[in-house]
Design a protein around this motif. Structure first.
Motif, PDB file in Angstrom:
ATOM      1  N   GLU A 156       0.486  -5.064  -4.469  1.00 23.75           N
ATOM      2  CA  GLU A 156      -0.614  -5.120  -3.523  1.00 23.75           C
ATOM      3  C   GLU A 156      -1.654  -4.051  -3.834  1.00 23.75           C
ATOM      4  O   GLU A 156      -2.864  -4.297  -3.748  1.00 23.75           O
ATOM      5  CB  GLU A 156      -0.099  -4.954  -2.092  1.00 23.75           C
ATOM      6  N   ASP A 157      -1.191  -2.857  -4.214  1.00 21.56           N
ATOM      7  CA  ASP A 157      -2.123  -1.795  -4.576  1.00 21.56           C
ATOM      8  C   ASP A 157      -2.908  -2.164  -5.825  1.00 21.56           C
ATOM      9  O   ASP A 157      -4.115  -1.920  -5.920  1.00 21.56           O
ATOM     10  CB  ASP A 157      -1.362  -0.483  -4.802  1.00 21.56           C
ATOM     11  N   ILE A 158      -2.219  -2.753  -6.801  1.00 24.25           N
ATOM     12  CA  ILE A 158      -2.902  -3.180  -8.025  1.00 24.25           C
ATOM     13  C   ILE A 158      -3.917  -4.265  -7.703  1.00 24.25           C
ATOM     14  O   ILE A 158      -5.044  -4.272  -8.214  1.00 24.25           O
ATOM     15  CB  ILE A 158      -1.876  -3.684  -9.059  1.00 24.25           C
ATOM     16  N   LYS A 159      -3.536  -5.177  -6.841  1.00 22.70           N
ATOM     17  CA  LYS A 159      -4.437  -6.271  -6.461  1.00 22.70           C
ATOM     18  C   LYS A 159      -5.689  -5.739  -5.777  1.00 22.70           C
ATOM     19  O   LYS A 159      -6.814  -6.149  -6.102  1.00 22.70           O
ATOM     20  CB  LYS A 159      -3.680  -7.228  -5.537  1.00 22.70           C
ATOM     21  N   GLU A 160      -5.522  -4.815  -4.837  1.00 24.26           N
ATOM     22  CA  GLU A 160      -6.677  -4.254  -4.135  1.00 24.26           C
ATOM     23  C   GLU A 160      -7.579  -3.485  -5.086  1.00 24.26           C
ATOM     24  O   GLU A 160      -8.811  -3.566  -5.000  1.00 24.26           O
ATOM     25  CB  GLU A 160      -6.199  -3.355  -2.999  1.00 24.26           C
ATOM     26  N   SER A 161      -6.978  -2.743  -6.008  1.00 22.38           N
ATOM     27  CA  SER A 161      -7.782  -1.983  -6.971  1.00 22.38           C
ATOM     28  C   SER A 161      -8.589  -2.908  -7.866  1.00 22.38           C
ATOM     29  O   SER A 161      -9.765  -2.653  -8.157  1.00 22.38           O
ATOM     30  CB  SER A 161      -6.876  -1.086  -7.817  1.00 22.38           C
ATOM     31  N   MET A 162      -7.969  -3.996  -8.297  1.00 27.87           N
ATOM     32  CA  MET A 162      -8.673  -4.944  -9.166  1.00 27.87           C
ATOM     33  C   MET A 162      -9.779  -5.665  -8.411  1.00 27.87           C
ATOM     34  O   MET A 162     -10.861  -5.922  -8.956  1.00 27.87           O
ATOM     35  CB  MET A 162      -7.676  -5.939  -9.748  1.00 27.87           C
TER      36      MET A 162
END
Length: 231
Positions: A156-162
């Motif tokens: 989820e953190d990777i998704k939000e950052s992307m």
């Protein structure tokens, strides 16, 4: 041994995420933004259509970058035929339609008031709220490890950052496009002014030369005595 397996798992997750996003066009959804530069003839109008979904956001920005007067009439008509925006003899403008209706919006540029001068117009349409998520939750769920853990890095953190990075890059690209349009308009104005200054400078030089020659001829005529002197 466990530490090595953990590091290997991290690298595997990042590699899968990177390759999946790099190889799939739908990673950030379909880009609905568009930009266009066209020549609007004198006495004519041109209309374009943009499809939108319900409860989205549509931003339209336009600029007249060349042509005498640097102005056009601008309108936006909703899918139900309601005129949302009406501007007369403007050189640029920014308009946001929110929330949007489902259907095709009509965007028109009118140069019918000009009989001789054609205009070059740039406009950009920015659509938000449709297809902007980075993949679906089902697609990201498939990237979890077999045991269900996400290690120390949550997807989820990777998704939000992307998502944040993608939005900022898109906004940067849009700003660069607008700045290029401003630069093109300023360049056209400078070239037009340069032609006018050069023309009138040459005309002034010709007039000054004619005046100087006329003065010289007039003075010489004043002292030109053709009478004969007898001695």
């Amino acid at each position: 041994m466990n530490h090595a397996l953990t590091n290997r798992g991290r690298l595997l997750v990042f590699a899968v995420v990177f390759l999946w996003c790099a190889g799939s066009v739908s990673c950030f959804g379909q880009n609905q933004d568009s930009e266009f530069t066209f020549l609007l003839p004198a006495g004519r109008s041109e209309c374009f259509f943009q499809t939108a979904i319900k409860n989205g956001t549509m931003e339209v920005e336009y600029q007249v970058i060349a042509g005498a007067g640097m102005d056009v009439d601008f309108t936006i008509v909703s899918p139900r035929g309601v005129r949302l925006v009406l501007e007369s003899r403007r050189s640029d403008g920014v308009h946001v339609v929110e929330p949007t209706e489902e259907g095709d919006y009509e965007i028109c540029f009118d140069n019918s008031f000009s009989r001789f001068s054609e205009k070059m117009v740039f406009f950009e349409i920015i659509i938000e709220g449709q297809g902007g998520d980075v993949g679906g939750d089902d697609e990201w769920a498939g990237l979890e490890e077999p045991d269900g853990s996400l290690l120390e890095y949550k997807l989820e953190d990777i998704k939000e950052s992307m998502e944040s990075l993608h939005k900022r890059l898109e906004r940067s690209r849009q700003m660069q496009t607008v700045l290029r349009a401003f630069e093109a308009r300023d360049r056209n104005l400078l070239e037009d002014n340069l032609w006018r200054v050069s023309f009138w400078s040459c005309a002034s030089v010709v007039v000054m030369l004619c005046v100087a020659l006329t003065q010289v001829y007039t003075v010489r005529k004043l002292f030109d005595d053709k009478r004969r002197v007898y001695t």
